[in-house]
Design an enzyme around this catalytic site. Structure first.
Site, PDB file in Angstrom:
ATOM      1  N   SER A  11      -8.672 -66.373 -34.660  1.00 54.31           N
ATOM      2  CA  SER A  11      -7.638 -66.676 -35.660  1.00 54.31           C
ATOM      3  C   SER A  11      -6.408 -65.841 -35.340  1.00 54.31           C
ATOM      4  O   SER A  11      -6.523 -64.747 -34.755  1.00 54.31           O
ATOM      5  CB  SER A  11      -8.177 -66.282 -37.042  1.00 54.31           C
ATOM      6  OG  SER A  11      -7.115 -66.107 -37.957  1.00 54.31           O
TER       7      SER A  11
ATOM      8  N   TYR B 147     -11.596 -60.234 -43.014  1.00 54.64           N
ATOM      9  CA  TYR B 147     -11.474 -61.408 -42.133  1.00 54.64           C
ATOM     10  C   TYR B 147     -10.697 -61.022 -40.875  1.00 54.64           C
ATOM     11  O   TYR B 147     -11.134 -61.291 -39.750  1.00 54.64           O
ATOM     12  CB  TYR B 147     -10.783 -62.544 -42.886  1.00 54.64           C
ATOM     13  CG  TYR B 147     -10.577 -63.801 -42.064  1.00 54.64           C
ATOM     14  CD1 TYR B 147     -11.585 -64.755 -41.961  1.00 54.64           C
ATOM     15  CD2 TYR B 147      -9.371 -64.043 -41.393  1.00 54.64           C
ATOM     16  CE1 TYR B 147     -11.400 -65.918 -41.201  1.00 54.64           C
ATOM     17  CE2 TYR B 147      -9.178 -65.192 -40.648  1.00 54.64           C
ATOM     18  CZ  TYR B 147     -10.193 -66.133 -40.556  1.00 54.64           C
ATOM     19  OH  TYR B 147     -10.011 -67.274 -39.812  1.00 54.64           O
TER      20      TYR B 147
HETATM   21  P1  NDP Z   1     -14.508 -74.328 -43.343  1.00 56.40           P
HETATM   22  O1  NDP Z   1     -14.641 -73.397 -44.480  1.00 56.40           O
HETATM   23  O2  NDP Z   1     -14.020 -75.699 -43.547  1.00 56.40           O
HETATM   24  O3  NDP Z   1     -15.920 -74.435 -42.571  1.00 56.40           O
HETATM   25  C1  NDP Z   1     -16.640 -73.270 -42.283  1.00 56.40           C
HETATM   26  C2  NDP Z   1     -17.958 -73.651 -41.638  1.00 56.40           C
HETATM   27  O4  NDP Z   1     -18.706 -72.446 -41.451  1.00 56.40           O
HETATM   28  C3  NDP Z   1     -18.772 -74.586 -42.487  1.00 56.40           C
HETATM   29  O5  NDP Z   1     -19.431 -75.540 -41.671  1.00 56.40           O
HETATM   30  C4  NDP Z   1     -19.789 -73.655 -43.136  1.00 56.40           C
HETATM   31  O6  NDP Z   1     -20.984 -74.362 -43.344  1.00 56.40           O
HETATM   32  C5  NDP Z   1     -19.973 -72.590 -42.055  1.00 56.40           C
HETATM   33  N1  NDP Z   1     -20.424 -71.319 -42.624  1.00 56.40           N
HETATM   34  C6  NDP Z   1     -19.746 -70.520 -43.479  1.00 56.40           C
HETATM   35  N2  NDP Z   1     -20.505 -69.471 -43.821  1.00 56.40           N
HETATM   36  C7  NDP Z   1     -21.684 -69.630 -43.179  1.00 56.40           C
HETATM   37  C8  NDP Z   1     -22.886 -68.875 -43.137  1.00 56.40           C
HETATM   38  N3  NDP Z   1     -23.056 -67.746 -43.855  1.00 56.40           N
HETATM   39  N4  NDP Z   1     -23.892 -69.322 -42.362  1.00 56.40           N
HETATM   40  C9  NDP Z   1     -23.757 -70.463 -41.656  1.00 56.40           C
HETATM   41  N5  NDP Z   1     -22.661 -71.211 -41.640  1.00 56.40           N
HETATM   42  C10 NDP Z   1     -21.631 -70.797 -42.411  1.00 56.40           C
HETATM   43  O7  NDP Z   1     -13.609 -73.532 -42.283  1.00 56.40           O
HETATM   44  P2  NDP Z   1     -12.765 -73.994 -41.014  1.00 56.40           P
HETATM   45  O8  NDP Z   1     -13.322 -75.236 -40.447  1.00 56.40           O
HETATM   46  O9  NDP Z   1     -11.353 -73.899 -41.370  1.00 56.40           O
HETATM   47  O10 NDP Z   1     -13.064 -72.749 -40.045  1.00 56.40           O
HETATM   48  C11 NDP Z   1     -13.825 -72.848 -38.851  1.00 56.40           C
HETATM   49  C12 NDP Z   1     -13.476 -71.647 -37.986  1.00 56.40           C
HETATM   50  O11 NDP Z   1     -12.092 -71.707 -37.648  1.00 56.40           O
HETATM   51  C13 NDP Z   1     -13.694 -70.315 -38.683  1.00 56.40           C
HETATM   52  O12 NDP Z   1     -14.230 -69.386 -37.757  1.00 56.40           O
HETATM   53  C14 NDP Z   1     -12.283 -69.891 -39.080  1.00 56.40           C
HETATM   54  O13 NDP Z   1     -12.156 -68.513 -39.185  1.00 56.40           O
HETATM   55  C15 NDP Z   1     -11.472 -70.459 -37.933  1.00 56.40           C
HETATM   56  N6  NDP Z   1     -10.047 -70.672 -38.214  1.00 56.40           N
HETATM   57  C16 NDP Z   1      -9.648 -71.647 -39.093  1.00 56.40           C
HETATM   58  C17 NDP Z   1      -8.304 -71.860 -39.300  1.00 56.40           C
HETATM   59  C18 NDP Z   1      -7.789 -72.910 -40.224  1.00 56.40           C
HETATM   60  O14 NDP Z   1      -6.570 -72.996 -40.428  1.00 56.40           O
HETATM   61  N7  NDP Z   1      -8.645 -73.754 -40.790  1.00 56.40           N
HETATM   62  C19 NDP Z   1      -7.277 -71.051 -38.601  1.00 56.40           C
HETATM   63  C20 NDP Z   1      -7.812 -70.047 -37.737  1.00 56.40           C
HETATM   64  C21 NDP Z   1      -9.148 -69.876 -37.549  1.00 56.40           C
HETATM   65  P3  NDP Z   1     -21.952 -74.215 -44.631  1.00 56.40           P
HETATM   66  O15 NDP Z   1     -21.080 -73.933 -45.811  1.00 56.40           O
HETATM   67  O16 NDP Z   1     -22.681 -75.507 -44.646  1.00 56.40           O
HETATM   68  O17 NDP Z   1     -22.837 -73.075 -44.244  1.00 56.40           O
END
Ligand code: NDP
Length: 246
Positions: free
Chosen positions: A150, A163
């Site tokens: 990120s 984070y």
């Molecule tokens: P979302 O919140 O939409 O999705 C997050 C995903 O991570 C979900 O599939 C969730 O699945 C999973 N997750 C969260 N906590 C857990 C856990 N404890 N165990 C297992 N799975 C987990 O986030 P994004 O798609 O936006 O983010 C994806 C990645 O991209 C992250 O690493 C984020 O930091 C990074 N990112 C995103 C940006 C953005 O603008 N969106 C910008 C920069 C980086 P479930 O809840 O089913 O467990």
């Protein structure tokens, strides 16, 4: 720029594990990889959402294995690695995508349990998965790793708390792991998606219009590029913009 259009066959026959594939960026990456010919292992905590992603993967003619897995359940990762070893004997791609925003607050106000959970999900569990999957990635002819970072990892981000710290740690870990793996067939890279319209982004920027941002599907071709055998970069930090021209 390689052909990253759907059904380009860039990932034909490759076995790719994506964490946090139940929604957002991980879901879109899984579907793009499936369309490019990969077989997927998709993880997350929400099995119903993973089943919907599985349906979408089947709809593009590919296969997926669903693994309900909380990143903080450390015992689950070696079990998963054992299952992969006995069924496939290798892992061609590992995408460490699962992440949590934690608590946006001044450092002095962050609750200790939220600090620990954020570091666990975004950093420690990924180190543990890297350690556990490393032999399976080395066993593949061209193991590829994408660690999802990120912009918060670099510079100073007031209120981004654990984070930002977790992503900075992830970047440091990626550079060390890549340097240690120079003599292997693996390529290990960081990908910063940039602002993308997902649930996480909406909770960080509640007033923002998601229509002004790229969608997860827009940036998903970046994952296909970094997971392909043709990816030559190693120890690099890419942005989705670099790789997709968005
Ligand atoms: P979302 O919140 O939409 O999705 C997050 C995903 O991570 C979900 O599939 C969730 O699945 C999973 N997750 C969260 N906590 C857990 C856990 N404890 N165990 C297992 N799975 C987990 O986030 P994004 O798609 O936006 O983010 C994806 C990645 O991209 C992250 O690493 C984020 O930091 C990074 N990112 C995103 C940006 C953005 O603008 N969106 C910008 C920069 C980086 P479930 O809840 O089913 O467990």
């Amino acid at each position: 720029m390689p052909d990253t259009s759907p059904s380009n066959g860039l990932l034909d026959g490759r076995l790719i594990l994506i964490t946090g594939a139940s929604r957002g960026i991980g879901r879109a990456a899984a579907i793009a990889c499936a369309a490019a010919g990969a077989e997927l292992i998709i993880t997350g905590r929400t099995s119903g959402a993973l089943e919907e992603v599985d349906d979408e993967i089947r709809a593009v003619g590919a296969k997926a294995t669903i693994v309900e897995l909380d990143q903080t359940d450390y015992a689950a990762t070696p079990r998963l690695a054992d299952a992969i070893a006995s069924r496939w004997g290798r892992l061609d791609g590992f995408v460490a995508n699962a992440g949590q925003l934690g608590q946006m607050a001044p450092m002095a106000h962050i609750e200790p349990d939220i600090w620990e959970r954020t570091l666990s999900v975004n950093l420690t569990s990924i180190w543990f998965q890297a350690k556990t999957f490393d032999p399976l990635l080395r066993a593949a002819p061209a193991g590829r790793v994408v660690l999802v970072s990120s912009g918060a990892a670099v510079g100073a981000r007031p209120f981004w708390g654990a984070y930002a710290v977790s992503k900075a740690g992830l970047e440091s870990m990626a550079r060390a792991w890549a340097a240690e793996s120079e003599q292997t067939n693996m390529k290990i890279n960081l990908l910063d998606p940039g602002g993308t319209a997902t649930a996480m982004r909406a909770s960080a920027f509640p007033g923002e219009d998601p229509a002004t941002l790229p969608s997860p599907a827009d940036i998903a071709p970046a994952f296909v590029t970094l997971l392909s055998e043709g990816c030559e970069g190693h120890g690099e930090r890419y942005t989705a913009r670099d790789l997709t021209g968005l």
